[in-house]
Design a protein around this motif. Structure first.
Motif, short mmCIF file in Angstrom:
data_model
loop_
_atom_site.label_atom_id
_atom_site.label_comp_id
_atom_site.label_asym_id
_atom_site.label_seq_id
_atom_site.Cartn_x
_atom_site.Cartn_y
_atom_site.Cartn_z
N GLU A 95 1.53 19.01 -20.26
CA GLU A 95 0.05 19.04 -19.73
C GLU A 95 -1.02 19.59 -20.70
N THR A 121 0.23 12.45 -16.72
CA THR A 121 -0.82 12.85 -15.12
C THR A 121 -0.37 13.77 -14.30
N ARG A 122 0.58 13.68 -13.77
CA ARG A 122 1.86 14.71 -12.86
C ARG A 122 3.00 14.40 -13.54
N THR A 177 0.64 26.35 -15.12
CA THR A 177 -0.10 25.55 -15.34
C THR A 177 -1.24 24.90 -14.88
N SER A 178 -2.50 24.44 -15.39
CA SER A 178 -3.80 24.64 -15.01
C SER A 178 -4.76 23.41 -14.25
N LYS A 179 -3.89 22.46 -15.19
CA LYS A 179 -4.73 21.17 -14.18
C LYS A 179 -3.69 19.40 -13.54
N ARG A 202 -0.84 18.00 -12.32
CA ARG A 202 -0.66 17.31 -11.10
C ARG A 202 1.05 17.82 -10.86
N TYR A 221 -3.29 26.22 -5.06
CA TYR A 221 -3.90 24.38 -5.73
C TYR A 221 -4.28 23.88 -5.32
N ASN A 223 -6.46 20.30 -4.78
CA ASN A 223 -6.24 19.02 -5.67
C ASN A 223 -5.10 18.84 -6.49
N ARG A 224 -3.63 19.74 -6.63
CA ARG A 224 -2.97 19.30 -8.10
C ARG A 224 -1.81 18.43 -7.34
#
Length: 330
Positions: A36, A41-42, A70-72, A74, A101, A103-104
């Motif tokens: 992250e 990205t993911r 985690t926070s962002k 994907r 969660y 949009n992740r």
């Protein structure tokens, strides 16, 4: 390199020699947090069963564990083996994850069992599900996510109406054809089955039908990357990866073993040749030596995103490998 591509990560929570599954899960979280920060990205987790040293038998649970830490970045499945499950259950599970969660969450789907046939039969409890039913199962799953399902007698809560990206996974032509027909993004398992990579990617792009989900093709290729601060160290670290691959050749589940100075005496010549063939999409080296390897790969295959699998015994060396990879691809 020109035109930086999104780069992502595949994880199987492989258990290290002398450690247990809890350690594997903690290392996966450490990797997700590090990835992250590095701009990956993911991160996807694969579904495997009846393999003593592969910890990702329940990717749905691990996705939630990683998302909570985690926070962002994907998080998703690479993939859920849909023939093993009821589409309704998968819709409910991923609807729950996407609600917690937003949009992740990604939902990658495969048609293989992720195990041997005897275990697949135990998973399905007498259901005579096969790969031939995969397209209809996919349609059922997408219907559960659709807002149009509100009048159905069977509805999936809290999945209904959620926009959860669905990716098709494959290692042959079948999923390439289905992904192009359905207008879905497609991820190819070139990290262990590179044989059909060129033909599958070409067919997918040439036959892609735009859909409400995707206007143009989006192709992900997964490759193996072992990076270090010297070529000698990178090739040394790669011996752990080779020993794990040897288990695949022999039909056994080996733990991630410590690296060795030489594979001589560990594998036979035919085994070494089989692994080299199976792992053709493997990149080993330093930041400087990896760049031309990636450039050559991108000239051969048009990819929209590169997903890396990095199997290294030492957790700190693995994190360093992810840093170098990000420096090359970013």
């Amino acid at each position: 390199m020109k035109s930086p591509k999104p780069y992502s990560l595949l994880d199987l929570a492989i258990i290290r020699e002398d450690y247990d599954a809890k350690d594997a899960y903690e290392r996966s979280l450490q990797v997700a947090q590090h990835a992250e920060k590095l701009g990956y990205t993911r991160m996807w987790l694969a579904e495997h069963h009846n393999m003593a040293n592969v910890g990702s038998s329940s990717p749905q649970i691990l996705i939630g564990y990683l998302a909570n830490g985690t926070s962002k970045i994907r998080l998703g499945s690479g993939g859920i083996m849909l023939p093993n499950h009821s589409p309704l259950i998968i819709a409910e599970q991923f609807g729950t994850l996407a609600t917690l969660y937003p949009n992740r969450i990604d939902l990658g789907l495969g048609r293989a069992p992720g195990t041997d046939q005897t275990t697949a039969t135990a998973l399905r409890r007498g259901r005579h599900e096969s790969v031939q039913e995969f397209p209809s199962d996919l349609d059922d799953l997408r219907q559960y996510f659709s807002e149009d399902n509100l009048d159905s007698k069977v509805r999936a809560f809290p999945a209904e109406g959620l926009d959860i990206p669905i990716y098709l996974l494959g290692s042959s032509m079948s999923s390439a054809m289905l992904a192009s027909e359905k207008g879905l993004p497609y991820a190819f398992a070139s990290h262990f089955a590179p044989g059909y990579l060129i033909n599958a990617s070409r067919h997918y792009r040439e036959n892609f039908q735009p859909s409400e989900h995707l206007e143009k093709p989006y192709f992900i290729s997964c490759v193996n990357v072992i990076a270090a601060d010297s070529d000698e160290e990178a090739h040394y670290l790669a011996t752990s990866f080779y020993q794990t691959a040897l288990g695949i050749i022999r039909g056994r589940s080996y733990p991630m073993k410590k690296p060795v100075k030489s594979m001589e005496g560990i594998w036979t010549e035919p085994e070494a040749a089989a692994i080299q063939n199976m792992m053709a999409c493997t990149f080993i080296g330093t930041k400087e030596s990896l760049k031309p390897q990636f450039e050559s790969f991108f000239r051969q295959v048009e990819v929209d995103e590169l997903m890396v699998s990095t199997n290294i015994y030492d957790p700190e060396k693995r994190l360093r490998s992810l840093e170098i990879t990000a420096e090359v691809l970013g």
